[in-house]
Scaffold this motif. Structure first.
Motif, PDB file in Angstrom:
ATOM      1  N   LYS A 117       0.783  -1.160  -0.004  1.00  0.00           N
ATOM      2  CA  LYS A 117       0.151   0.126   0.043  1.00  0.00           C
ATOM      3  C   LYS A 117       0.803   1.072  -0.123  1.00  0.00           C
ATOM      4  O   LYS A 117       1.617   1.535   1.043  1.00  0.00           O
ATOM      5  N   ASN A 162      -4.635   6.011  -0.649  1.00  0.00           N
ATOM      6  CA  ASN A 162      -5.515   5.839  -1.771  1.00  0.00           C
ATOM      7  C   ASN A 162      -5.038   5.118  -2.852  1.00  0.00           C
ATOM      8  O   ASN A 162      -5.555   4.961  -4.235  1.00  0.00           O
ATOM      9  N   LEU A 163      -3.887   4.177  -2.776  1.00  0.00           N
ATOM     10  CA  LEU A 163      -3.193   3.377  -3.819  1.00  0.00           C
ATOM     11  C   LEU A 163      -2.575   2.262  -2.967  1.00  0.00           C
ATOM     12  O   LEU A 163      -1.824   2.162  -2.350  1.00  0.00           O
ATOM     13  N   SER A 164      -3.090   1.137  -3.609  1.00  0.00           N
ATOM     14  CA  SER A 164      -2.669  -0.306  -3.245  1.00  0.00           C
ATOM     15  C   SER A 164      -2.238  -1.150  -4.503  1.00  0.00           C
ATOM     16  O   SER A 164      -2.948  -0.984  -5.529  1.00  0.00           O
ATOM     17  N   ALA A 177      -3.763  -3.300  -9.397  1.00  0.00           N
ATOM     18  CA  ALA A 177      -3.816  -1.841  -8.807  1.00  0.00           C
ATOM     19  C   ALA A 177      -5.051  -1.311  -8.677  1.00  0.00           C
ATOM     20  O   ALA A 177      -6.110  -1.592  -9.235  1.00  0.00           O
ATOM     21  N   LYS A 178      -4.881  -0.621  -7.371  1.00  0.00           N
ATOM     22  CA  LYS A 178      -6.434   0.079  -7.078  1.00  0.00           C
ATOM     23  C   LYS A 178      -6.137   1.351  -6.700  1.00  0.00           C
ATOM     24  O   LYS A 178      -5.336   1.810  -5.744  1.00  0.00           O
ATOM     25  N   TYR A 179      -6.544   2.454  -7.302  1.00  0.00           N
ATOM     26  CA  TYR A 179      -6.357   3.896  -7.003  1.00  0.00           C
ATOM     27  C   TYR A 179      -7.423   4.634  -6.867  1.00  0.00           C
ATOM     28  O   TYR A 179      -8.513   4.595  -7.925  1.00  0.00           O
ATOM     29  N   THR A 234     -13.063   5.714  -8.270  1.00  0.00           N
ATOM     30  CA  THR A 234     -11.938   4.421  -7.973  1.00  0.00           C
ATOM     31  C   THR A 234     -11.678   4.050  -9.139  1.00  0.00           C
ATOM     32  O   THR A 234     -12.356   3.510  -9.875  1.00  0.00           O
TER      33      THR A 234
END
Length: 432
Positions: free
Chosen positions: A256, A260-262, A288-290, A297
């Motif tokens: 992480k 807000n970014l992982s 990725a998730k942002y 998202t």
């Protein structure tokens, strides 16, 4: 002479009256003093009572709590028995689909990799519905040994088993203790965390929702980073005559970067055996998730896999054998991307796209039968848009449009090598 006795009599009378009045005043004063004493006494008693109560509260505050027996009273859908905690959950889910063009009438969820080619038994203008994705689960937790360690687990089922998706099946069934997990849950390699949201219960091309029996160990390096290692049974049923000597090995590194970014990097290795011949299958993945801004998202998931069709959904057969039992492996890249917007507490929507591209290995193609060549794909793609609306907290209503195509390795006898998936999906879910 008569005046003097009269004066004396009057004086005596006035003196007596004065003395009487003085006695009345003294008596009144005495009564007031008695009343004042009574009030002072009453106040003193009240003060002693208040002080005694304060002392009792102070003593109670410092006393250790008295041990209580574990309660068996249900709180919502939770329950405690002995030292174990149980929580029952699930949903009632009804899916509907209007299929303008698509696959078999026997099932209604995504089947982009097998939709009929144009002019070869297509099915169109059909409405389908099912409650097979209705789900029931139970979480449990119980203290084990000294300290605060606990044994926890999950059992979850739905009715999407069997060819027609109407049989009871196990989704999750595992127990975990400290850093270990044993049982069936999401694959360590093909995780659903980075897939854009869909109404379709089986997701779309480019992603995977694989669950496997496994033994998993998690090592935490920091609050932001952990490494998960697992041995898994991939159960690759798409390959005829396949044997498995060893389980698949998988690894996943999660990090992480910020709130807000992982991201997640994954790897997989798995031996494939057909008769006595063997090949090593392998794969890598990156997700990725942002959160661009609060409520918006982005999600993306990528795979490159060779020789396996068990982990990533909608893949071609991972391994095929020719007439002399030589083995050839499929190889592909897949990606899914999407953006979800939370408009308010009750409404959200997603736009998504998924794509899979398969390498054209000559040996692999030659080992396929003529019929298999029209069932095996060069590429797949799907695009979708949906909205979910929750009028009240436990209820969610979804509406989605999806369009996709598959391109077969070889054309059918009518010259067509394209198949089309064109649907409107609907869902109503009550969660408990």
């Amino acid at each position: 002479m008569m005046i003097k006795p009269l004066v004396i009599a009057v004086g005596l009378t006035m003196s007596v009256m004065a003395n009487a009045q003085s006695s009345q005043e003294v008596e009144q004063l005495r009564q007031e003093v008695q009343q004042l004493k009574a009030l002072v006494h009453q106040y003193a008693q009240q003060n002693q009572t208040v002080q005694a109560n304060l002392n009792q509260l102070a003593n109670t505050a410092v006393q250790p709590p008295v041990a209580q027996k574990a309660s068996t009273e249900k709180r919502g859908l939770g329950m405690t028995l002995g030292n174990a905690e149980f929580n029952l959950y699930g949903n009632v889910r009804m899916d509907g689909s209007y299929q303008a063009e698509g696959g078999s009438s026997a099932r209604m969820y995504n089947q982009i990799n097998t939709v009929p080619l144009e002019g070869v038994g297509e099915r169109s203008d059909e409405f389908k519905s099912t409650l097979s994705a209705t789900r029931l689960g139970m979480d449990f937790k119980a203290p084990v040994g000294a300290g605060d360690k606990a044994l926890s687990g999950k059992i979850e089922v739905d009715f999407l088993g069997g060819d027609k998706f109407d049989n009871l099946r196990i989704r999750h069934a595992y127990m975990s203790y400290a850093n270990w997990l044993i049982g069936q849950t999401w694959s360590n390699f093909a995780v659903p965390d980075y897939l854009p949201e869909t109404v379709d219960a089986l997701a779309y091309a480019g992603g995977s929702i694989k669950r496997t029996p496994q033994v998993r160990y998690t090592s935490t390096f920091s609050p932001a980073t952990n490494l998960v290692l697992a041995v898994e049974d991939p159960k690759d049923a798409t390959i005829t005559g396949i044997k498995q000597r060893l389980p698949a090995l998988t690894a996943r590194l999660n990090h992480k970067f910020a709130d807000n970014l992982s991201v997640s990097a994954r790897a997989m290795g798995n031996e494939k055996r057909v008769k006595e011949d063997e090949e090593m299958a392998w794969g890598v993945g990156l997700g990725a998730k942002y959160e661009v801004v609060p409520g918006t998202t982005l999600k993306a998931d990528y795979y490159h896999v060779k020789g396996d069709s068990s982990f990533v959904t909608y893949a071609n057969k991972g391994v095929v054998a020719d007439i002399t039992d030589n083995l050839y492996q499929s190889e592909f890249d897949s990606i899914s991307v999407g953006i979800t917007q939370q408009f308010n507490d009750k409404l959200r929507g997603t736009l998504g796209y998924g794509y899979m591209s398969f390498d054209q290995d000559a040996g692999y193609i030659d080992a396929l039968s003529a019929d298999d060549k029209t069932k095996t794909n060069k590429d797949l793609w799907q695009a979708w848009a949906n909205v979910f609306y929750s009028p009240i907290k436990p209820v969610s209503l979804g509406l989605e449009y999806v369009y996709g195509e598959r391109t077969a390795l070889e054309a059918a006898t009518n010259g067509s090598n394209k198949g089309e998936d064109n649907r409107i999906n609907m869902v109503a879910i009550y969660n408990f």
